[in-house]
Design a protein around this motif. Sequence first.
Motif, PDB file in Angstrom:
ATOM      1  N   ARG A   1       1.754   1.663  -3.569  1.00  0.00           N
ATOM      2  CA  ARG A   1       0.592   2.126  -4.326  1.00  0.00           C
ATOM      3  C   ARG A   1       0.409   3.640  -4.138  1.00  0.00           C
ATOM      4  N   ALA A   2       0.618   4.106  -2.917  1.00  0.00           N
ATOM      5  CA  ALA A   2       0.501   5.538  -2.636  1.00  0.00           C
ATOM      6  C   ALA A   2       1.603   6.335  -3.342  1.00  0.00           C
ATOM      7  N   GLN A   3       2.818   5.780  -3.375  1.00  0.00           N
ATOM      8  CA  GLN A   3       3.925   6.456  -4.056  1.00  0.00           C
ATOM      9  C   GLN A   3       3.634   6.603  -5.551  1.00  0.00           C
TER      10      GLN A   3
ATOM     11  N   GLU B   1       8.678   7.355  -7.113  1.00  0.00           N
ATOM     12  CA  GLU B   1       8.913   8.526  -6.269  1.00  0.00           C
ATOM     13  C   GLU B   1      10.204   9.229  -6.671  1.00  0.00           C
TER      14      GLU B   1
ATOM     15  N   THR C   1       0.632   6.471  -7.008  1.00  0.00           N
ATOM     16  CA  THR C   1      -0.513   7.366  -7.147  1.00  0.00           C
ATOM     17  C   THR C   1      -0.068   8.826  -7.136  1.00  0.00           C
ATOM     18  N   ALA C   2       0.827   9.167  -6.218  1.00  0.00           N
ATOM     19  CA  ALA C   2       1.310  10.547  -6.126  1.00  0.00           C
ATOM     20  C   ALA C   2       2.165  10.918  -7.332  1.00  0.00           C
TER      21      ALA C   2
ATOM     22  N   GLU D   1       0.816  -1.216   0.000  1.00  0.00           N
ATOM     23  CA  GLU D   1       0.000   0.000   0.000  1.00  0.00           C
ATOM     24  C   GLU D   1       0.849   1.263   0.000  1.00  0.00           C
ATOM     25  N   ARG D   2       2.027   1.198   0.628  1.00  0.00           N
ATOM     26  CA  ARG D   2       2.934   2.354   0.555  1.00  0.00           C
ATOM     27  C   ARG D   2       3.362   2.578  -0.897  1.00  0.00           C
TER      28      ARG D   2
ATOM     29  N   GLY E   1       7.337   1.372  -6.457  1.00  0.00           N
ATOM     30  CA  GLY E   1       6.956   2.568  -5.721  1.00  0.00           C
ATOM     31  C   GLY E   1       8.124   3.504  -5.479  1.00  0.00           C
TER      32      GLY E   1
ATOM     33  N   ASP F   1      -4.611  10.696  -7.834  1.00  0.00           N
ATOM     34  CA  ASP F   1      -5.394  10.700  -6.602  1.00  0.00           C
ATOM     35  C   ASP F   1      -6.863  10.412  -6.903  1.00  0.00           C
TER      36      ASP F   1
END
Length: 347
Positions: A50-52, A215, A54-55, A47-48, A211, A60
Amino acid sequence: MTRIYLDHNATSLLRPEARDAMIAAMDVCGNPSSVHAEGRAAKAVVERARAQITAAFGADGADVVFTSGSTEGAALALSGRDLHGSALEHDAVRAWVREDLSVAPDGTVEVEEAAKSCLQLANSETGIIQTLPEGLAVTDATQAFGKLPVAFNWMGATMALISAHKLGGPKGIGAVVLKRGTELAAQIRGGGQEMGRRSGTENVIGIAGFGAAAEAAARDLDNGVWDRVAEFRNILENAVEASCPDTILMGKDARRLPNTSCFATPGWKGETQVMQMDLAGFAISAGSACSSGKVRASAVLTAMGFDEATAQSAIRVSLGPETTETDVLRFAEAWCAKQKKHRARSA
């Protein structure tokens, strides 16, 4: 002999950030679907990342569904949809679309029914960038993500394909990014992972690397790294034109990826050039790496109107964040020397 790697569109060099994240993920033993502490730790890694992503991709509010790469992503996004496409698309996309969209000599594609079409954002061979119409069904953003300041939320597509190893992540991991609520029938069925869209235990190590690479790639864009790469690409092309003025440069005046140069000497087979430059210490390609080993004219260049002799003679030089001015000048000198020898033998 110090080798110079100029084939980043085939696969980019692994970023240190991705390597570190993958090594750390190797020590996370749990299955992300398990509810105990070890499983939750593995799930947190996924999930980390996935968030990286997404950003970094400006997505978002969208869903990021992990796959084994853009080839699987194309199958997941395109299967059963009967979409329009063009000959410029990667083979992984061409396998699923109707090749009925016309291609202009400048490498642009005319789309009439956006909601029923798939269109790449940037071509892997020429680097030419497309203008995506609002409401496009699917875009292949594999080559653009990490090299261009793009955001899924403003590109106007319902779904996008991305892959880790094109931006410094590991091979074998990619994703389909889609607007939340979009129907997507699973091609791999089973345990219902990835929101029911792609079953199978997640590739935690690869996802962690993806991820971290995404980033880091976003930081490079913010810091102007790819502006410098574009300068080196231009230096390369100017050097080639100055020494070998009969070289045909593809899409030089078009909007292109900052790292991609495609040029040809009709009659000098691209495969021959790749082998000769490999022996001289340079890694380049004669088109999409996924089509390597197939001696044929480039479908991309043929669709743009180039004759077969030219389409069979094109090479692709693709730079990366690590490429230096010295690298491109050394390549230009070595390639032009080989080209002049070829011309002399053919005279």
